[in-house]
Motif scaffolding. Structure first.
Motif, PDB file in Angstrom:
ATOM      1  N   GLU A   1       4.145   5.424   3.625  1.00  9.91           N
ATOM      2  CA  GLU A   1       4.804   5.035   2.383  1.00  9.91           C
ATOM      3  C   GLU A   1       5.890   3.991   2.614  1.00  9.91           C
ATOM      4  O   GLU A   1       6.152   3.162   1.745  1.00  9.91           O
ATOM      5  CB  GLU A   1       5.385   6.263   1.680  1.00  9.91           C
ATOM      6  CG  GLU A   1       4.311   7.145   1.072  1.00  9.91           C
ATOM      7  CD  GLU A   1       4.874   8.306   0.266  1.00  9.91           C
ATOM      8  OE1 GLU A   1       6.109   8.497   0.234  1.00  9.91           O
ATOM      9  OE2 GLU A   1       4.066   9.032  -0.341  1.00  9.91           O
TER      10      GLU A   1
ATOM     11  N   LEU B   1       0.950   4.162  -2.780  1.00  6.52           N
ATOM     12  CA  LEU B   1       0.660   5.540  -2.400  1.00  6.52           C
ATOM     13  C   LEU B   1       1.763   6.464  -2.906  1.00  6.52           C
ATOM     14  O   LEU B   1       1.488   7.507  -3.503  1.00  6.52           O
ATOM     15  CB  LEU B   1       0.524   5.661  -0.884  1.00  6.52           C
ATOM     16  CG  LEU B   1       0.342   7.080  -0.344  1.00  6.52           C
ATOM     17  CD1 LEU B   1      -0.940   7.701  -0.872  1.00  6.52           C
ATOM     18  CD2 LEU B   1       0.354   7.058   1.170  1.00  6.52           C
ATOM     19  N   ARG B   2       3.012   6.076  -2.682  1.00 12.63           N
ATOM     20  CA  ARG B   2       4.151   6.887  -3.149  1.00 12.63           C
ATOM     21  C   ARG B   2       4.105   7.051  -4.671  1.00 12.63           C
ATOM     22  O   ARG B   2       4.303   8.140  -5.206  1.00 12.63           O
ATOM     23  CB  ARG B   2       5.464   6.254  -2.747  1.00 12.63           C
ATOM     24  CG  ARG B   2       6.680   7.029  -3.277  1.00 12.63           C
ATOM     25  CD  ARG B   2       7.990   6.409  -2.869  1.00 12.63           C
ATOM     26  NE  ARG B   2       8.146   6.535  -1.435  1.00 12.63           N
ATOM     27  CZ  ARG B   2       8.658   5.588  -0.656  1.00 12.63           C
ATOM     28  NH1 ARG B   2       9.067   4.448  -1.166  1.00 12.63           N
ATOM     29  NH2 ARG B   2       8.767   5.774   0.640  1.00 12.63           N
TER      30      ARG B   2
ATOM     31  N   ARG C   1       1.345   9.479  -5.631  1.00 14.75           N
ATOM     32  CA  ARG C   1       1.737  10.836  -5.228  1.00 14.75           C
ATOM     33  C   ARG C   1       2.755  11.409  -6.207  1.00 14.75           C
ATOM     34  O   ARG C   1       2.618  12.535  -6.682  1.00 14.75           O
ATOM     35  CB  ARG C   1       2.311  10.813  -3.813  1.00 14.75           C
ATOM     36  CG  ARG C   1       2.847  12.160  -3.344  1.00 14.75           C
ATOM     37  CD  ARG C   1       3.466  12.085  -1.970  1.00 14.75           C
ATOM     38  NE  ARG C   1       4.543  11.150  -1.790  1.00 14.75           N
ATOM     39  CZ  ARG C   1       5.795  11.318  -2.253  1.00 14.75           C
ATOM     40  NH1 ARG C   1       6.121  12.388  -2.933  1.00 14.75           N
ATOM     41  NH2 ARG C   1       6.723  10.406  -2.018  1.00 14.75           N
TER      42      ARG C   1
ATOM     43  N   ILE D   1      -7.068   6.414   4.742  1.00 18.01           N
ATOM     44  CA  ILE D   1      -7.090   5.878   3.378  1.00 18.01           C
ATOM     45  C   ILE D   1      -8.081   6.659   2.531  1.00 18.01           C
ATOM     46  O   ILE D   1      -7.780   7.072   1.410  1.00 18.01           O
ATOM     47  CB  ILE D   1      -7.441   4.378   3.373  1.00 18.01           C
ATOM     48  CG1 ILE D   1      -6.300   3.558   3.969  1.00 18.01           C
ATOM     49  CG2 ILE D   1      -7.755   3.895   1.955  1.00 18.01           C
ATOM     50  CD1 ILE D   1      -6.621   2.096   4.170  1.00 18.01           C
TER      51      ILE D   1
ATOM     52  N   TYR E   1       0.834  -1.191   0.000  1.00 17.74           N
ATOM     53  CA  TYR E   1       0.000   0.000   0.000  1.00 17.74           C
ATOM     54  C   TYR E   1       0.873   1.248   0.000  1.00 17.74           C
ATOM     55  O   TYR E   1       0.629   2.201  -0.745  1.00 17.74           O
ATOM     56  CB  TYR E   1      -0.949   0.031   1.202  1.00 17.74           C
ATOM     57  CG  TYR E   1      -1.791   1.289   1.220  1.00 17.74           C
ATOM     58  CD1 TYR E   1      -2.946   1.368   0.479  1.00 17.74           C
ATOM     59  CD2 TYR E   1      -1.379   2.405   1.939  1.00 17.74           C
ATOM     60  CE1 TYR E   1      -3.695   2.534   0.448  1.00 17.74           C
ATOM     61  CE2 TYR E   1      -2.113   3.579   1.909  1.00 17.74           C
ATOM     62  CZ  TYR E   1      -3.263   3.640   1.167  1.00 17.74           C
ATOM     63  OH  TYR E   1      -3.979   4.801   1.119  1.00 17.74           O
TER      64      TYR E   1
ATOM     65  N   LEU F   1      -6.758  10.234   1.827  1.00 15.71           N
ATOM     66  CA  LEU F   1      -5.727  10.212   0.799  1.00 15.71           C
ATOM     67  C   LEU F   1      -6.335   9.957  -0.581  1.00 15.71           C
ATOM     68  O   LEU F   1      -5.964  10.615  -1.555  1.00 15.71           O
ATOM     69  CB  LEU F   1      -4.677   9.140   1.126  1.00 15.71           C
ATOM     70  CG  LEU F   1      -3.754   9.464   2.299  1.00 15.71           C
ATOM     71  CD1 LEU F   1      -3.056   8.206   2.792  1.00 15.71           C
ATOM     72  CD2 LEU F   1      -2.745  10.538   1.905  1.00 15.71           C
TER      73      LEU F   1
END
Length: 77
Positions: free
Chosen positions: A49, A20-21, A24, A60, A16, A63
């Motif tokens: 991250e 996410l990284r 982003r 979550i 995850y 984000l």
């Protein structure tokens, strides 16, 4: 379906965090910028991250909203 082991949970957390990284960075955001958008401390984003922090569903969803990706949960009726 059996219980997840600690190793499986850590693997999921890291996966995850990496995703996410990736999202982003694709959007050209730094951790600081994402922190300001989501009101999540930069240190927390860094730990998420890195897979070092267990993230709540509330974070979550926050984000997902600010990074414009969808989270789908299908209730078991």
């Amino acid at each position: 379906m059996g219980k997840l082991t600690k190793d499986q949970i850590l693997k999921q957390r890291k996966a995850y965090g990496l995703r996410l990284r990736e999202i982003r960075e694709l959007q050209g955001l730094s951790q600081v910028q994402l922190s300001k958008l989501t009101e999540i401390p930069k240190t927390s984003i860094s730990k998420i991250e890195a897979g070092e922090w267990s993230i709540s569903i509330d974070l979550i969803l926050r984000l997902a909203k600010h990074l414009d990706f969808e989270i789908n949960f299908t209730p078991n009726d």
